[in-house]
Design an enzyme around this catalytic site. Structure first.
Site, PDB file in Angstrom:
ATOM      1  N   PRO A 223       0.823  -1.223   0.000  1.00  0.00           N
ATOM      2  CA  PRO A 223       0.000   0.000   0.000  1.00  0.00           C
ATOM      3  C   PRO A 223       0.850   1.263   0.000  1.00  0.00           C
ATOM      4  O   PRO A 223       1.669   1.469   0.887  1.00  0.00           O
ATOM      5  CB  PRO A 223      -0.801  -0.109   1.304  1.00  0.00           C
ATOM      6  CG  PRO A 223      -0.601  -1.502   1.789  1.00  0.00           C
ATOM      7  CD  PRO A 223       0.696  -1.971   1.236  1.00  0.00           C
ATOM      8  N   GLU A 224       0.687   2.072  -1.031  1.00  0.00           N
ATOM      9  CA  GLU A 224       1.319   3.384  -1.098  1.00  0.00           C
ATOM     10  C   GLU A 224       0.197   4.419  -1.143  1.00  0.00           C
ATOM     11  O   GLU A 224      -0.953   4.084  -0.872  1.00  0.00           O
ATOM     12  CB  GLU A 224       2.210   3.486  -2.349  1.00  0.00           C
ATOM     13  CG  GLU A 224       3.258   2.377  -2.420  1.00  0.00           C
ATOM     14  CD  GLU A 224       4.128   2.449  -3.658  1.00  0.00           C
ATOM     15  OE1 GLU A 224       4.283   3.558  -4.214  1.00  0.00           O
ATOM     16  OE2 GLU A 224       4.647   1.409  -4.085  1.00  0.00           O
TER      17      GLU A 224
ATOM     18  N   HIS B  85      -4.029 -14.184  10.364  1.00  0.00           N
ATOM     19  CA  HIS B  85      -3.184 -13.010  10.615  1.00  0.00           C
ATOM     20  C   HIS B  85      -3.998 -11.760  10.885  1.00  0.00           C
ATOM     21  O   HIS B  85      -3.517 -10.648  10.663  1.00  0.00           O
ATOM     22  CB  HIS B  85      -2.217 -12.749   9.452  1.00  0.00           C
ATOM     23  CG  HIS B  85      -1.393 -13.938   9.081  1.00  0.00           C
ATOM     24  ND1 HIS B  85      -0.420 -14.453   9.909  1.00  0.00           N
ATOM     25  CD2 HIS B  85      -1.414 -14.739   7.992  1.00  0.00           C
ATOM     26  CE1 HIS B  85       0.131 -15.505   9.323  1.00  0.00           C
ATOM     27  NE2 HIS B  85      -0.469 -15.702   8.167  1.00  0.00           N
TER      28      HIS B  85
ATOM     29  N   ARG C 183       2.716 -10.045   7.505  1.00  0.00           N
ATOM     30  CA  ARG C 183       4.122  -9.772   7.838  1.00  0.00           C
ATOM     31  C   ARG C 183       4.302  -8.841   9.025  1.00  0.00           C
ATOM     32  O   ARG C 183       5.416  -8.670   9.497  1.00  0.00           O
ATOM     33  CB  ARG C 183       4.841  -9.208   6.611  1.00  0.00           C
ATOM     34  CG  ARG C 183       5.083 -10.290   5.603  1.00  0.00           C
ATOM     35  CD  ARG C 183       5.774  -9.813   4.378  1.00  0.00           C
ATOM     36  NE  ARG C 183       5.314 -10.644   3.280  1.00  0.00           N
ATOM     37  CZ  ARG C 183       5.729 -10.553   2.034  1.00  0.00           C
ATOM     38  NH1 ARG C 183       6.594  -9.653   1.712  1.00  0.00           N
ATOM     39  NH2 ARG C 183       5.266 -11.346   1.122  1.00  0.00           N
TER      40      ARG C 183
END
Length: 289
Positions: free
Chosen positions: A2-3, A100, A119
DNA sequence: AGCTCTTCCTGAAAGC
DNA sequence: TGCTTTCAGGAAGAGC
């Protein structure tokens, strides 16, 4: 990953459902990516969400002050960074949660704001009103807002490679690896050029390229490379428009040359060797005899 | 001071 | 084919 366009897409989705809702309870899974998990559990329940904003790649939920007895608590902000693989979605509280999922924020309408991040490169913290300006102030200007004069000033005298500076959130905030490569290709600037060596015209082209690329990506709701999804779980559409990112070995759509990949400041970097001429090698220091 | 390298983590992809 | 190894990357912190 995500940017700016992906975060903007998530924020727009959250903005359509969160303002006015109150967080009724918090449940956390793994917490090693959260600055102060206890603060989240203690400060969020009973807080009404007033607004949802983006700054750089950060998401900022503004929380109305709680009243504890006669005491009025300070206004607070829940700050979320999605890192590499973070997802923030709003779903019915009875829906099964994917693996997660480490943050469950139950809302007063039976739905739940959930944070999923395999992550755990993301970040989550609560910032009080008094500290929010300092927190946001560490970042440079938004690439869609920055003036040409300011961008020139930020790059002037910098001996780092231009790509490294585009990724430095203190220079401009919100650009990541995909949009740095795409913007440099559109501006015809090699990613390893030193910022201080860029001409005025090149800096101007770079600013315009960032605006063009980021706006187009927002329009298509971001790029879904690995597993980006918006607040409703939908994929973006800009990955099909990438001109260099992950296209090494394939032809440049502008000149036909084979797109190359190299490391710049430790980052995988994609560029056209013809459209983006490499910098001249630095002058070799004089050798004895 | 300014710049680059390393570290964290997991799943996907490459390697054998 | 299936197991093992490598790699990707945002940003903080270490190192030069």
């Amino acid at each position: 990953m995500p940017e700016l366009p992906e975060v903007e897409t998530v924020v727009r989705g959250l903005r359509s459902v969160l303002p006015g809702r109150t967080i009724v309870s918090v449940r956390l899974g793994k917490t090693d990516f959260i600055d102060d998990p206890v603060a989240l559990e203690e400060l969020l329940p009973g807080s009404r969400i007033e607004s949802v904003e983006r700054f750089g790649k950060y998401i900022r939920l503004e929380l109305a002050p709680r009243h504890s007895g006669a005491h009025r608590e300070p206004r607070r902000y829940l700050i979320v960074h999605l890192g590499m693989t973070g997802r923030l979605v709003v779903v019915g509280a009875n829906q099964p949660a994917p693996p997660h999922t480490h943050g469950f924020f139950a809302l007063d309408d039976g739905r739940e704001l959930r944070y999923t991040d395999p992550r755990r490169f993301g970040r989550m913290l609560v910032v009080p009103d008094a500290a929010i300006a300092a927190f946001c102030g560490r970042l440079g200007e938004d690439p869609l807002q920055i003036s040409l004069a300011t961008l020139k000033k930020r790059l002037a005298g910098r001996r780092a490679k231009i790509k490294a500076l585009l990724l430095d959130q203190r220079v401009v905030c919100g650009v990541g690896n995909i949009y740095a490569d795409e913007s440099l290709w559109l501006a015809r600037i090699h990613p390893a050029r030193l910022a201080a060596r860029l001409t005025a015209d090149e800096v101007s082209r770079l600013r315009q390229a960032m605006r063009t690329v980021l706006r187009a990506a927002i329009r298509l709701r971001g790029s879904s490379i690995s597993d980006f999804v918006d607040s409703e779980g939908n994929r973006g559409g800009y990955q099909g428009r990438h001109r260099v990112y992950h296209r090494h070995g394939r032809p440049c759509v502008r000149c036909g040359a084979s797109i190359r990949r190299m490391l710049v400041s430790g980052r995988g970097t994609h560029f056209c060797p013809i459209c983006q001429p490499p910098p001249r090698m630095p002058r070799r220091t004089a050798r004895k005899a």
